[in-house]
Design a protein around this motif. Structure first.
Motif, short mmCIF file in Angstrom:
data_model
loop_
_atom_site.label_atom_id
_atom_site.label_comp_id
_atom_site.label_asym_id
_atom_site.label_seq_id
_atom_site.Cartn_x
_atom_site.Cartn_y
_atom_site.Cartn_z
N GLY A 1 72.67 9.76 26.88
CA GLY A 1 73.11 8.89 27.98
C GLY A 1 74.58 9.07 28.31
O GLY A 1 75.10 8.45 29.24
N ASP A 2 75.27 9.92 27.55
CA ASP A 2 76.70 10.17 27.79
C ASP A 2 76.92 11.53 28.44
O ASP A 2 76.14 12.46 28.24
CB ASP A 2 77.47 10.17 26.46
N GLY A 3 78.01 11.63 29.18
CA GLY A 3 78.46 12.91 29.67
C GLY A 3 79.59 13.40 28.77
O GLY A 3 80.25 12.60 28.11
N GLN A 60 76.56 6.07 18.41
CA GLN A 60 75.83 5.04 19.15
C GLN A 60 74.98 4.21 18.19
O GLN A 60 74.69 4.65 17.07
CB GLN A 60 74.85 5.71 20.12
N THR A 61 74.53 3.06 18.66
CA THR A 61 73.60 2.24 17.88
C THR A 61 72.43 3.11 17.40
O THR A 61 72.00 3.03 16.25
CB THR A 61 73.06 1.09 18.75
N GLU A 62 71.96 3.97 18.29
CA GLU A 62 70.79 4.79 17.99
C GLU A 62 71.06 5.87 16.97
O GLU A 62 70.13 6.41 16.37
CB GLU A 62 70.29 5.46 19.28
N VAL A 90 91.08 9.39 13.56
CA VAL A 90 89.75 9.93 13.83
C VAL A 90 89.16 9.21 15.04
O VAL A 90 89.18 7.99 15.12
CB VAL A 90 88.80 9.82 12.61
N ASP A 91 88.69 10.01 15.99
CA ASP A 91 88.05 9.46 17.20
C ASP A 91 86.56 9.69 17.00
O ASP A 91 86.07 10.80 17.11
CB ASP A 91 88.58 10.21 18.42
N THR A 92 85.86 8.62 16.63
CA THR A 92 84.47 8.77 16.21
C THR A 92 83.52 8.43 17.34
O THR A 92 83.49 7.29 17.80
CB THR A 92 84.18 7.84 15.01
N TRP A 93 82.75 9.41 17.78
CA TRP A 93 81.75 9.13 18.82
C TRP A 93 80.38 8.97 18.18
O TRP A 93 79.96 9.83 17.40
CB TRP A 93 81.69 10.27 19.85
O1 PRX Z 1 79.31 5.82 25.71
C1 PRX Z 1 79.47 6.02 24.33
C2 PRX Z 1 80.46 4.99 23.79
O2 PRX Z 1 79.68 3.91 23.31
C3 PRX Z 1 78.29 4.18 23.49
C4 PRX Z 1 77.50 3.61 22.33
O3 PRX Z 1 77.63 2.24 22.31
P1 PRX Z 1 77.04 1.41 21.09
O4 PRX Z 1 75.63 1.81 20.85
O5 PRX Z 1 77.30 -0.02 21.37
O6 PRX Z 1 77.85 1.88 19.84
C5 PRX Z 1 79.23 1.69 19.81
C6 PRX Z 1 79.76 2.01 18.45
C7 PRX Z 1 79.29 3.26 17.84
C8 PRX Z 1 78.20 5.68 23.58
O7 PRX Z 1 77.02 6.09 24.23
N1 PRX Z 1 81.28 5.54 22.69
C9 PRX Z 1 81.19 5.24 21.39
N2 PRX Z 1 82.15 5.85 20.69
C10 PRX Z 1 82.86 6.59 21.56
C11 PRX Z 1 82.31 6.39 22.84
N3 PRX Z 1 82.80 7.01 23.92
C12 PRX Z 1 83.84 7.83 23.76
N4 PRX Z 1 84.44 8.06 22.58
C13 PRX Z 1 84.00 7.47 21.46
N5 PRX Z 1 84.62 7.68 20.30
#
Ligand code: PRX
Length: 645
Positions: free
Chosen positions: A498-500, A409-411, A404-407
């Motif tokens: 903040g991501d593309g 953020q802290t938020e 699983v590739d989980t995307w």
């Molecule tokens: O850019 C994305 C990247 O990590 C950012 C969030 O960082 P943080 O708040 O420190 O949390 C990290 C752990 C959840 C995002 O805006 N990011 C996180 N997971 C992925 C990712 N980029 C690509 N693929 C992911 N699976």
């Protein structure tokens, strides 16, 4: 425990997704029924993104620790909640059952009470990865204090800033923390952070490394003494109890600082009920957790991944969470694999940067291990390159474990876009589909939804989310305006990540990286402005500009362009001094990989640094810098190009 809301097929996923968008309230009400409430909610969701204001399960009363601990005691009291693997493999691992966890959390909640901590107070936790860190976090949650965990790699200055921002009155720390061969002197860093601080009343110190420390009379107390005293208060005739504070669904649970595009980290605030439901729901569904599985998330609890998938997600699901104190390369690069074999790990969740670093040691450290317990692999924190994905699949998952590739953020509190292990399709390098309840949209720089496909048939844009999911941040602590500007003002009525990202014809998403001035170094978020501020504190620095560049192991490296006032000085020495300054101001994670001394920076006529040009130079794309005619002094570009490291 069973999970009636666990999705078991692709069809079920599609149904759940549809229901989550069309009948949001009843979808989440049905899931929330499976938790322990003192009183059920009056309203499932109330929101607008203009203020912004988001309330989930309003009117509900609960305590998250009753959901993470008490409700499991009857049937699973002697089952392992936490398995702790120490830094040194010769030290004995510890298993903390739910009964034991209950006792320790009650004791520590009592310790906090004895030391004057009340509901709503901010408690800063700066500890290594020991089970006591989990007791401290949950002890805070039990009495309704707001925890703010700070990663052990941050400097005294960073801690001081965070203490001040949160107006924290209490600290829990250790004498020191083991990290491989090193001992990090945590208490002495805290002492430095407290110079001039007038708000902190108590520091509770747990002994881990026996590093010599000084204790300030009246302020510093020993964890061990306090716990012993509290034991007699919470345990009567063999029965342990410490009544959990009744919390409103929207009462804050914790603050976690993270970097943004300004120089100052922001305190992301999460609330109680929504965060609980979301971390549990995503844990159970993304990893397809089954009762009894051993879940090994390799993150540090100082980051959101540790909060959500070492503590709150697994424990609220009655799961077994493996907590590792050390680092992947100590005593050698086979340590993760030893742990997988030793503790019969079923789910392994790690970061691409860790995989790339372990790959660089070749296959010998992987060889001869029994990986038959593994069922699911996961990654988080940054885009995973295909090479690392295939290595993970082939050599660790032995081609039988879904990845699983989980995307997230802290938020976002928990995973937003991810495949569900073995249930929805995976695609190397792609986070794939949104979780039920998550409505992503790609917009152009003007905020219009992107509808035109590129030459590869993909939609490409800035990733936003249209509506709230239960664990969306509620505010940035002490500064709601900042929360609004950062996340909700760029594009009206949307949460901007903040991501593309790009989206393929199946609706799968691939996250391409940050589109703002935030770097992702080894999965850690670092603001370029933060690093620049730190570099500029060095007496010899006139000005600096920091950008990211591709790095084989870290994903992104930090490239600093620095104007040094001491033109005839010793560059090597200044470079070392700058590195030291950054370590002192932020922590060693923010140290630039490359520092290039320059005479000038490319600026527009209005004085703005043209980072686009610096980024291209750092990336090595020096032939194609785009339009440089608007620069104040185009000649500096050639000088920078020629001096490129
Ligand atoms: O850019 C994305 C990247 O990590 C950012 C969030 O960082 P943080 O708040 O420190 O949390 C990290 C752990 C959840 C995002 O805006 N990011 C996180 N997971 C992925 C990712 N980029 C690509 N693929 C992911 N699976």
């Amino acid at each position: 425990m069973s999970y009636p809301y666990q999705i078991k097929s692709y069809e079920e996923y599609k149904e759940a997704y549809k229901k989550s968008t069309e009948q949001t309230d009843s979808f989440w009400a049905e899931i929330a029924e499976h938790f322990t409430w003192r009183k059920k909610w009056d309203e499932v969701l109330n929101w607008n993104f203009t203020e912004p204001k988001v309330e989930w399960f309003k009117g509900g009363k609960l305590n998250i620790t009753e959901n993470c601990i008490d409700r499991h005691l009857k049937t699973m009291g002697d089952k392992p909640a936490i398995i702790w693997e120490p830094n040194h493999p010769d030290e004995r691992a510890r298993t903390v059952t739910y009964n034991r966890l209950h006792k320790r959390v009650c004791q520590f909640a009592q310790v906090l009470k004895n030391n004057g901590v009340k509901k709503g107070d901010r408690v800063c936790i700066y500890m290594g990865m020991v089970p006591e860190l989990a007791y401290a976090v949950l002890g805070c949650a039990r009495i309704g204090a707001i925890h703010s965990v700070i990663f052990g790699g941050f400097s005294a200055q960073s801690i001081a800033d965070r203490l001040y921002d949160a107006n924290a009155e209490f600290i829990v720390t250790c004498d020191g923390a083991y990290r491989g061969e090193k001992v990090i002197p945590l208490k002495s860093v805290i002492d430095d952070a407290l110079i001039g601080n007038r708000t902190v009343k108590k520091v509770i110190v747990y002994t881990r490394t026996r590093t010599p420390i000084s204790m300030l009379k009246g302020r510093d107390v020993w964890w061990e003494d306090e716990m012993e005293y509290a034991e007699s208060q919470v345990e009567k005739d063999g029965v342990v109890s410490f009544p959990a504070e009744e919390m409103d669904a929207e009462d804050p649970l914790f603050i976690l600082y993270t970097s943004g595009s300004t120089g100052k980290p922001k305190g992301v605030l999460h609330s109680s009920a929504g965060y609980m439901v979301w971390t549990n729901y995503t844990f159970v569904n993304v990893f397809q957790y089954q009762p009894g599985d051993v879940h090994f998330c390799t993150a540090d609890i100082g980051w959101i991944t540790g909060h959500s998938y070492i503590i709150y997600g697994p424990l609220s699901a009655g799961g077994t969470s493996l907590m590792f104190e050390g680092i992947p390369t100590f005593p050698d690069a086979g340590r993760f694999w030893d742990i997988v074999e030793k503790h019969k790990v079923n789910i392994l969740y790690t970061a691409p940067t860790a995989l790339r670093s372990l790959m660089s040691f070749g296959l010998i450290p992987v060889g001869g291990r029994d990986f038959s317990s593994l069922k699911v692999l996961g990654t988080v924190g940054e885009p995973i390159n295909e090479e690392a994905w295939h290595w993970y699949d082939e050599h660790i998952g032995l081609r039988k474990c879904p990845i699983v590739d989980t995307w997230w953020q802290t938020e976002t509190g928990g995973c937003l876009i991810s495949n569900l292990a073995g249930i929805t399709p995976s695609k190397p390098g792609w986070a794939t589909l949104p979780m039920p309840g998550v409505q992503p949209v790609l917009v152009d720089d003007q905020g219009n939804e992107v509808t035109e496909k590129d030459e590869n048939g993909m939609l490409k844009g800035n990733l936003c989310i249209k509506a709230p999911w239960p664990a969306i941040l509620r505010t940035t602590y002490g500064d709601h305006e900042r929360c609004k500007t950062n996340y909700f003002a760029t594009y009206p009525n949307l949460y901007f990540t903040g991501d593309g990202a790009i989206k393929d014809e199946n609706g799968f998403y691939r996250i391409t990286g940050r589109v703002d001035d935030v770097l992702n170094v080894s999965g850690h978020r670092i603001g370029t402005a933060e690093v620049e501020n730190a570099i500029n504190m060095h007496a010899g620095v006139v000005e600096s500009a920091v950008v990211g560049y591709p790095h084989d192991i870290k994903g992104q490296g930090i490239y600093a362009f620095v104007i040094d006032s001491n033109t005839h000085g010793d560059e090597e020495r200044t470079r070392k001094d700058i590195l030291q300054t950054v370590t002192r101001v932020i922590g060693s994670i923010a140290k630039p990989d490359k520092i290039q001394f320059v005479k000038g920076l490319p600026k527009t006529r209005s004085g703005k640094i043209m980072r686009r040009i610096l980024r291209k130079i750092a990336e090595g794309e020096i032939e194609n810098l785009g339009d440089t005619t608007t620069l104040l002094e185009p000649a500096v570009v050639d000088e920078i190009k020629n001096g490129r490291l």
